[in-house]
Design a protein around this motif. Structure first.
Motif, short mmCIF file in Angstrom:
data_model
loop_
_atom_site.label_atom_id
_atom_site.label_comp_id
_atom_site.label_asym_id
_atom_site.label_seq_id
_atom_site.Cartn_x
_atom_site.Cartn_y
_atom_site.Cartn_z
N ASP A 83 25.95 -17.54 -73.28
CA ASP A 83 24.53 -17.87 -73.15
C ASP A 83 24.37 -19.37 -73.44
O ASP A 83 24.61 -19.81 -74.57
CB ASP A 83 23.71 -17.05 -74.15
CG ASP A 83 22.22 -17.26 -74.00
OD1 ASP A 83 21.79 -18.40 -73.65
OD2 ASP A 83 21.47 -16.32 -74.26
N PRO A 84 23.96 -20.17 -72.46
CA PRO A 84 23.88 -21.62 -72.67
C PRO A 84 22.89 -22.03 -73.77
O PRO A 84 23.14 -22.98 -74.50
CB PRO A 84 23.45 -22.18 -71.31
CG PRO A 84 23.01 -21.02 -70.50
CD PRO A 84 23.58 -19.78 -71.10
N ARG A 101 23.09 -25.70 -74.91
CA ARG A 101 23.12 -26.26 -73.55
C ARG A 101 22.03 -25.61 -72.71
O ARG A 101 22.27 -25.12 -71.61
CB ARG A 101 24.48 -26.02 -72.90
CG ARG A 101 25.65 -26.65 -73.59
CD ARG A 101 25.73 -28.10 -73.29
NE ARG A 101 26.82 -28.73 -74.01
CZ ARG A 101 27.34 -29.86 -73.65
NH1 ARG A 101 26.91 -30.49 -72.57
NH2 ARG A 101 28.29 -30.41 -74.36
N GLY A 102 20.81 -25.63 -73.21
CA GLY A 102 19.72 -24.89 -72.60
C GLY A 102 19.02 -25.54 -71.43
O GLY A 102 18.13 -24.95 -70.84
N ASP A 158 19.38 -27.10 -67.62
CA ASP A 158 20.17 -27.33 -66.41
C ASP A 158 19.54 -28.49 -65.66
O ASP A 158 18.38 -28.43 -65.27
CB ASP A 158 20.16 -26.10 -65.49
CG ASP A 158 21.16 -25.05 -65.89
OD1 ASP A 158 22.23 -25.40 -66.44
OD2 ASP A 158 20.90 -23.86 -65.64
N GLU A 203 30.36 -30.85 -69.19
CA GLU A 203 28.94 -30.60 -68.97
C GLU A 203 28.61 -30.42 -67.50
O GLU A 203 27.58 -29.86 -67.15
CB GLU A 203 28.06 -31.67 -69.61
CG GLU A 203 28.36 -33.09 -69.18
CD GLU A 203 29.40 -33.78 -70.07
OE1 GLU A 203 30.59 -33.70 -69.71
OE2 GLU A 203 29.03 -34.38 -71.07
N MET A 208 28.90 -28.31 -64.69
CA MET A 208 29.24 -26.90 -64.51
C MET A 208 29.62 -26.58 -63.07
O MET A 208 30.48 -25.75 -62.81
CB MET A 208 28.06 -26.02 -64.93
CG MET A 208 27.63 -26.23 -66.37
SD MET A 208 28.92 -25.90 -67.57
CE MET A 208 29.16 -24.15 -67.33
N ALA A 216 24.94 -28.97 -67.50
CA ALA A 216 24.38 -28.23 -68.64
C ALA A 216 24.34 -29.15 -69.85
O ALA A 216 25.37 -29.60 -70.33
CB ALA A 216 25.22 -26.99 -68.93
N TYR A 237 20.17 -15.54 -61.86
CA TYR A 237 21.50 -16.06 -62.14
C TYR A 237 22.45 -14.91 -62.03
O TYR A 237 22.25 -13.85 -62.63
CB TYR A 237 21.57 -16.66 -63.54
CG TYR A 237 23.00 -17.01 -63.95
CD1 TYR A 237 23.61 -18.14 -63.43
CD2 TYR A 237 23.70 -16.22 -64.84
CE1 TYR A 237 24.91 -18.47 -63.79
CE2 TYR A 237 24.99 -16.54 -65.21
CZ TYR A 237 25.58 -17.67 -64.67
OH TYR A 237 26.87 -17.98 -65.04
#
Length: 163
Positions: A68-69, A74-75, A77, A104, A106, A122, A157
Motif C-alpha cells: 500500500d503506497p 508514497r501516497g 502519484d 520512485e 514506478m 510515487a 488499480y
C-alpha cells in the motif's frame, strides 16, 4: 509435463483451465495448490504441472506482494510526460537506464505522439516530487522538458491481466 503451444513469440494458446488458474493466481498468488485445485475444479497435481508449464512459457512471472503506497509514505502519484532533446539510440538507452536506477519511478513508457516518455512517479507529496523533478529528472542531460499531472484519487488499480 503439460506444454503450452505458442501462437506467436509473445502469445501462448491457453485453454479454459489455464485461464481459470491465471485468474485465481492473479487474485491470490499465495494460494495453496490444494485450494487452487478446488477453486478451478482440477487436481492439485494437474494445477502444479500447469503452473510449471505457464512459468516455463513465460506466461507467469515471479510471485510478489503488493504494498500500500500510502502506508509506506508514497501516497502521491505524479504522472510526468518527458520530451527528449534528441532521439538517438544511445541517448534513449541512457535515459531508460537512468529511470531504472530511480525506485520512485514506478512505470516508464516510451510513447508515440508529442511526448517521448510517460512516467508514473510515487512520492510522499508535492514537495517530494518537486525535489525529484528539479534536482534529478530535469538534470538529466537528455531531458528537454516535462509536464506533470497529479492523481487526485485512484479510481481503478489492478495488476490482474484480463485472461
Amino acid at each position: 509435463m503439460e506444454q503450452i503451444s505458442h501462437l506467436s513469440r509473445d502469445a501462448a494458446e491457453l485453454d479454459a483451465l489455464d485461464r481459470r488458474i491465471l485468474r485465481v493466481l492473479q487474485r491470490d498468488g499465495a494460494i495453496s495448490h490444494a485450494e487452487l485445485a478446488q477453486e478451478v475444479a482440477a487436481s492439485p497435481a494437474s494445477c502444479w504441472r500447469r503452473i510449471k508449464a505457464l512459468e516455463a512459457a513465460g506466461v507467469l512471472g515471479p510471485t510478489v506482494r503488493l504494498v500500500d503506497p500510502v502506508k509506506v509514505g508514497r501516497g502521491l502519484d505524479a504522472i510526468c510526460q518527458v520530451r527528449m532533446k534528441t532521439h538517438t539510440g544511445e541517448v534513449r538507452s541512457a535515459f531508460e537506464a537512468f529511470v531504472q536506477e530511480h525506485p520512485e519511478v514506478m512505470d516508464c513508457y516510451s510513447m508515440s505522439g508529442e511526448w517521448d516518455y510517460l512516467l508514473r512517479i510515487a512520492v510522499a507529496d508535492v514537495r517530494d516530487y518537486e525535489r525529484f523533478l528539479m534536482h534529478t529528472l530535469l538534470n538529466h542531460p537528455a531531458v528537454a522538458s516535462s509536464s506533470s499531472h497529479f492523481a487526485l484519487n485512484r479510481v481503478k488499480y489492478t495488476t490482474a491481466m484480463p485472461v
